[in-house]
Design a protein around this motif. Structure first.
Motif, short mmCIF file in Angstrom:
data_model
loop_
_atom_site.label_atom_id
_atom_site.label_comp_id
_atom_site.label_asym_id
_atom_site.label_seq_id
_atom_site.Cartn_x
_atom_site.Cartn_y
_atom_site.Cartn_z
N PRO A 213 13.57 -22.89 21.37
CA PRO A 213 12.11 -23.73 21.28
C PRO A 213 10.97 -22.97 22.17
O PRO A 213 11.12 -22.48 23.19
CB PRO A 213 12.44 -25.10 21.95
CG PRO A 213 13.72 -24.74 23.08
CD PRO A 213 14.43 -23.38 22.00
N VAL A 294 1.76 -23.15 18.30
CA VAL A 294 2.89 -23.68 18.93
C VAL A 294 2.56 -24.66 20.26
O VAL A 294 1.86 -24.36 21.00
CB VAL A 294 3.89 -22.70 19.57
CG1 VAL A 294 5.00 -23.03 20.36
CG2 VAL A 294 4.08 -21.64 18.43
N GLU A 320 4.76 -24.82 14.98
CA GLU A 320 5.79 -25.34 15.57
C GLU A 320 5.28 -26.85 16.44
O GLU A 320 4.44 -26.50 17.15
CB GLU A 320 6.58 -24.56 16.43
CG GLU A 320 7.66 -25.23 17.23
CD GLU A 320 8.77 -24.37 18.11
OE1 GLU A 320 9.73 -24.72 18.66
OE2 GLU A 320 8.07 -23.20 18.09
N SER A 321 5.84 -27.87 15.95
CA SER A 321 5.37 -29.06 16.66
C SER A 321 5.57 -29.25 17.83
O SER A 321 6.75 -28.90 18.43
CB SER A 321 6.05 -30.23 15.69
OG SER A 321 5.65 -31.37 16.05
N THR A 324 8.65 -32.76 18.28
CA THR A 324 9.77 -32.31 17.21
C THR A 324 10.11 -33.77 16.49
O THR A 324 10.80 -34.62 17.14
CB THR A 324 10.86 -31.56 17.74
OG1 THR A 324 10.33 -30.41 18.30
CG2 THR A 324 11.79 -31.30 16.56
N LYS A 351 7.98 -25.71 11.76
CA LYS A 351 9.24 -25.86 12.51
C LYS A 351 9.07 -27.34 13.00
O LYS A 351 8.02 -27.65 13.91
CB LYS A 351 9.34 -25.02 13.49
CG LYS A 351 9.61 -23.42 12.98
CD LYS A 351 9.69 -22.35 13.78
CE LYS A 351 11.02 -22.49 14.52
NZ LYS A 351 10.99 -21.19 15.65
N GLY A 352 10.07 -28.36 13.07
CA GLY A 352 10.02 -29.45 13.79
C GLY A 352 9.34 -30.61 13.25
O GLY A 352 8.88 -31.50 13.75
N THR A 377 14.65 -26.89 12.26
CA THR A 377 14.52 -28.27 12.98
C THR A 377 13.71 -29.40 12.28
O THR A 377 13.10 -30.18 12.61
CB THR A 377 13.88 -28.28 14.35
OG1 THR A 377 12.59 -27.72 14.14
CG2 THR A 377 14.57 -27.14 15.17
#
Length: 523
Positions: A213, A294, A320-321, A324, A351-352, A377
């Motif tokens: 992560p 991110v 990317e969250s 998540t 992602k997430g 994810t």
């Protein structure tokens, strides 16, 4: 024509009032002195030679003073000079003058030493200024700043906007504030091409294919000294090392010139940046090709809407969250508009997020140039979007797909997809990652988890696609552990999947994938 004082009469008898000259000797119009009259000739002023005499005197005194080799005699002479003063005030004044003179000499010596060293560096340094600027342009931002601090020659070279065209202020702990970012953007000016900004934890894997992560909270961090963020809050004043929502405001300055040519924008874990601030920054970057986000507290729907509206040339989007599995705001119309407005997407990583199958399918099939996909994810899709993915539209150009830790991904859907790969579809497809900490979901019972990839015909896959790489890491072992009891005649082939399945040994591939995507993005 009759001449009178202050009035000029013309034949038309129209008087014209004239400006009178300043009075001299009581007359309104003074007579101009003749050059032949020595009494009225103006002699040029003579320049006094006193400043030159004083400078020569000071040079002589200073040279004599610096020529003294016996420093103990200076101490003795100064003590005698102090004792010769009768009053305390005179002694105090003399001491202060000595201290001031000493400080002046010290600063003069340092300044002359820097000037001499700089001149020496300019002579010894083998490259001319233009090549030096090109070298500096290849360095990271921190190294350019260090080089600029060494001498005035490097400082002049580092002042060129090209040296700050690619701003990289990524740190492992908070060290950069808004003022630093604004200063760098202003230095770059119209030459600005790339910005990497924020806090990124150390990561051994490349960002695109990383299983680690990247979301990071500064409030739980400690720096090298072991001081936590909460302990440091009270010490931070106006020049705090925390980036805020206004850190990129200067992109819109000067009529939007700094952001007009920006091609790459990477933002990591800037906790105070919200939807409004990010959207304002994206609106100033119409030429953006590469966007990586991110750990920002921004919503996927608003971000995709802004990218589709303001960044139609984008080729790489990695998001990317920060929360998540909780961002479920992406809607069908947003996906449709995003696909239609950004047809050049080559790399897509979300992602997430709660990404349902129909949304994932629309994104993969909608982008006809798509090569690299990362939906790691995701907590929603089961993998049905993989069905008939290579027919009628996008999907047939896929090369890499990362589906790590997708909790609802079913083994049967992966099996069907691999069957399509073996059947000859996806000619360019070469890498699939289905690793899962919780195992793959079974078709009949979601709570029944599959911890192997034994459903993949490894032998046939290696025969037909020898360069294919399947990564399937599970808590109870990988597909290599299942396939190891094969006959001895396949031992030479087994070594290949073992190497390819190992996440650690696959670093070279992951790096080459990242580099290829970067090259494509820049094209």
């Amino acid at each position: 024509m009759v001449k009178k004082t202050g009035v000029l009469l013309t034949p038309s008898s129209s008087p014209l009032v004239m400006d009178t000259l300043p009075l001299r000797d009581g007359l309104s119009m003074a007579k101009r002195p003749c050059c032949s009259e020595p009494s009225t000739a103006i002699t040029p002023p003579t320049m006094s030679s006193e400043p030159d005499d004083d400078r020569f005197h000071n040079d002589t005194v200073l040279e004599s003073f610096l020529g003294v080799s016996d420093f103990n005699s200076i101490n003795t002479s100064f003590d005698s000079l102090i004792e010769s003063r009768s009053s305390d005030s005179d002694q105090h004044d003399l001491i202060q003058r000595a201290l001031h003179l000493g400080s002046v000499l010290l600063e003069a010596g340092k300044r002359s030493d820097r000037k001499r060293s700089s001149f020496h560096n300019a002579i010894v340094w083998p490259l001319p200024p233009d090549l030096t600027i090109k070298v500096f342009a290849m360095l990271d931002t921190q190294s350019v700043c260090y080089a600029a601090a060494t001498c005035s020659f490097f400082q002049k070279c580092a002042a060129d906007p090209m040296c700050f065209a690619n701003i990289d202020l990524i740190t492992s702990v908070p060290k950069v504030n808004n003022a630093v970012v604004t200063s760098m953007i202003r230095r770059a000016g119209n030459a600005l091409q790339s910005i990497k900004l924020g806090v990124l934890p150390p990561c051994t894997s490349p960002l695109f294919c990383s299983s680690e992560p990247l979301v990071y909270s500064i409030r739980n961090s400690t720096d090298a000294s072991g001081v936590s963020w909460n302990d440091k809050r009270s010490r931070q004043g106006k020049e705090s090392s925390i980036l805020t929502r206004s850190c990129l405001n200067s992109l819109s300055g000067n009529g939007g010139a700094p952001g007009a040519r920006l091609r790459r924008l990477h933002l990591f874990n800037i906790e105070r940046m919200d939807n409004t601030a990010l959207l304002a920054s994206l609106s100033a970057c119409p030429s953006l090709l590469d966007l990586e986000i991110v750990g920002l507290h921004v919503e996927l729907r608003h971000t995709l809407e802004s990218v589709g509206k303001h960044c139609p040339l984008i080729e790489r989007l990695v998001f990317e969250s920060s929360k998540t599995g909780r961002d479920d705001g992406l809607k069908y119309p947003t996906c449709n508009e995003f696909v239609r407005n950004c047809p050049n997407i080559i790399t897509l990583a979300l992602k997430g997020f709660k990404l349902q199958d129909y949304k994932a399918r629309m994104l993969v099939k909608g982008f006809r140039k798509l090569k690299y996909v990362d939906f790691s994810t995701s907590y929603s899709f089961t993998g049905t979007f993989l069905r008939n993915l290579g027919s009628n539209g996008g999907g047939k150009h896929l090369e890499v797909m990362i589906l790590r830790d997708c909790m609802r991904l079913k083994d049967i859907e992966v099996e069907r997809f691999m069957g399509a790969v073996l059947a000859g579809e996806f000619k360019l497809f070469r890498h699939l990652d289905i690793s899962n900490r919780e195992g793959l979901a079974s078709d009949g019972d979601w709570f029944h988890r599959c911890y192997s990839a034994s459903f993949v015909p490894i032998k046939q896959l290696l025969e037909e696609r020898p360069n294919f790489r399947l990564v399937a890491e599970f808590p109870k072992g990988s597909y290599v552990d299942v396939e190891q009891p094969m006959t001895s005649d396949l031992n030479s082939d087994v070594s290949l999947p073992y190497q390819l399945s190992s996440h650690a040994s696959d670093g070279s591939f992951l790096m080459s994938t990242s580099d290829n995507s970067s090259d494509s993005d820049q094209g």
